[in-house]
Write an enzyme that holds these catalytic residues in place. Structure first.
Site: not given
Ligand code: PLP
Length: 385
Positions: A71-72, A156, A184, A204, A206, A242, A330
């Protein structure tokens, strides 16, 4: 000790049917989708199928899906990829980007870095105690050079749903692109990119019971972005490398399953959350639910326990077998309250003591009852000491 997992916004367990479909691609179906022999073609067919499944689940066309590593990466590709393309293609005027202070770091830090490097003008619109931004603030922030708006679908930490349809309606007929981080929201609320009028959307694996290390960006047909990773012509030359075939297969399968079961899952999670809210209200004093409960994804509850330190409470719950999360980071030994709660204006007494409970289809009423029992006992003990 039977452990209770209530941290599904951090990550989820892979569904058995998802695992079953992805396993052969970690074993005998190991081909490279770019190879023209049978091994390769088996992998290509699986990737194409996953692309169709994911596209169907969000109302997109298969050729509008770009698989990424997370997702990042999807967020980075949307924001940096779009801004970079603009800078290369139309040059002189610095693009203006509107976003919010409650975005996940994948968007928030990306915007900040682009602004720090003097590549964009950045406006972060405010958020109120309800946890949502106001579309009027977006409207008022739009300038002549506004090129991109990036606002997440659901937060999130709080689960609060943002006014995505209203923002898209504001932008209709303009040349301003709209990206939403739906990491989310996906699998927890219905998504249709075409109906909503979205240009780019990140998901994303996971977070939806698929594998880690896989994500995707929906990119509306015709919208141009620059790649961040150069090399081969994978993913229409927008993401070289790939393909992660098992990951892609898992994302496609999970997207199908979750879409099919969405209504039942929402009902189940709403019921669990109602019970959790009721139990906390009836058994624990000086608590505060963060964000508007009427306007959030059904699996998430963010609640503060006045006077307690969230990290200490989390550790006690963990010792008792219950996994939750705090929003706070933290850093350098000092506990900082969550950036999201701070932006919402949550009082420090409450911001430092916030816990996030995030459920999934597999949690049960018994687990929620046990959580309430243990939580009440721990809070009472901690407040006495
Ligand atoms: N965007 C949101 C709202 C998320 O909650 C997260 C992960 O916590 C991400 C992006 C990032 O996703 P990934 O863990 O697949 O990089």
């Amino acid at each position: 000790m039977k452990r209770i997992y209530l941290d599904n916004n951090a990550t989820t367990q892979i569904l058995p049917e998802v695992l079953e479909e992805m396993l052969p691609f970690l074993g005998e179906n190991f081909g490279n989708p770019s190879s023209i022999h049978d091994f390769g073609q088996k992998a290509r067919v699986a990737v194409d199928r996953a692309r169709i499944r994911l596209a169907e689940s969000i109302g997109a066309r298969p050729d509008e899906i770009i698989f990424t590593s997370s997702g990042t990466e999807a967020d980075n590709l949307a924001v940096t990829g779009y801004i970079t393309e603009l800078i290369y293609s139309c040059g002189k005027e610095k693009p203006h980007l509107i976003s919010s202070p409650i975005e996940h770091k994948a968007v928030y830090e990306t915007c900040k870095i682009l602004a720090d490097r003097n590549l964009i003008e950045l406006t972060l619109v405010p958020v109120d105690l309800s946890g949502a931004i106001n579309p009027d603030d977006i409207k008022n922030a739009i300038r002549k050079n506004t090129k991109l708006i990036s606002v997440m679908w659901a937060n999130n930490e709080t689960g609060i749903i943002q006014p995505i349809n209203e923002i898209a309606a504001l932008l209709s007929g303009t040349s301003i692109a709209f990206h939403t981080d739906a990491v989310q929201a996906f699998g927890k609320t219905a998504i249709n990119v075409r109906k909503a009028g979205i240009d780019m959307l990140s998901v994303s694996g996971h977070k939806i019971h698929a594998a880690k290390g896989i994500g995707a960006l929906y990119l509306r047909r015709g919208l141009k972005i620059s790649p961040l990773i150069f090399g081969g012509s994978h993913e229409k030359s927008l993401r070289a490398g790939t393909e992660n075939v098992p990951g892609i297969v898992s994302l496609g399968k999970a997207a199908s399953v979750l879409t099919e079961k969405l209504e039942a899952t929402v009902k189940h999670e709403e019921n669990l959350r109602k019970k959790l809210i009721k139990g906390i209200r009836e058994n624990i004093s000086e608590i505060s639910f963060n964000g508007s409960l009427e306007n959030s994804i059904p699996n998430t509850l963010n609640v503060s326990f006045k006077g307690l330190e969230a990290e200490a409470l989390l550790a006690r719950l963990d010792m008792a077998g219950i996994a939750v999360s705090t929003g706070s980071a933290c850093s350098s030994g000092a506990n900082e309250p969550s950036r999201v709660l701070k932006a919402m204006g949550v009082h420090p007494d409450y911001a430092y003591s916030a816990l996030r409970f995030s459920m999934s289809h597999s949690n049960t009423e018994e687990e929620i009852a046990e959580t309430i029992r243990v939580l009440s006992k721990i809070v009472s003990e901690m407040r006495k000491s």
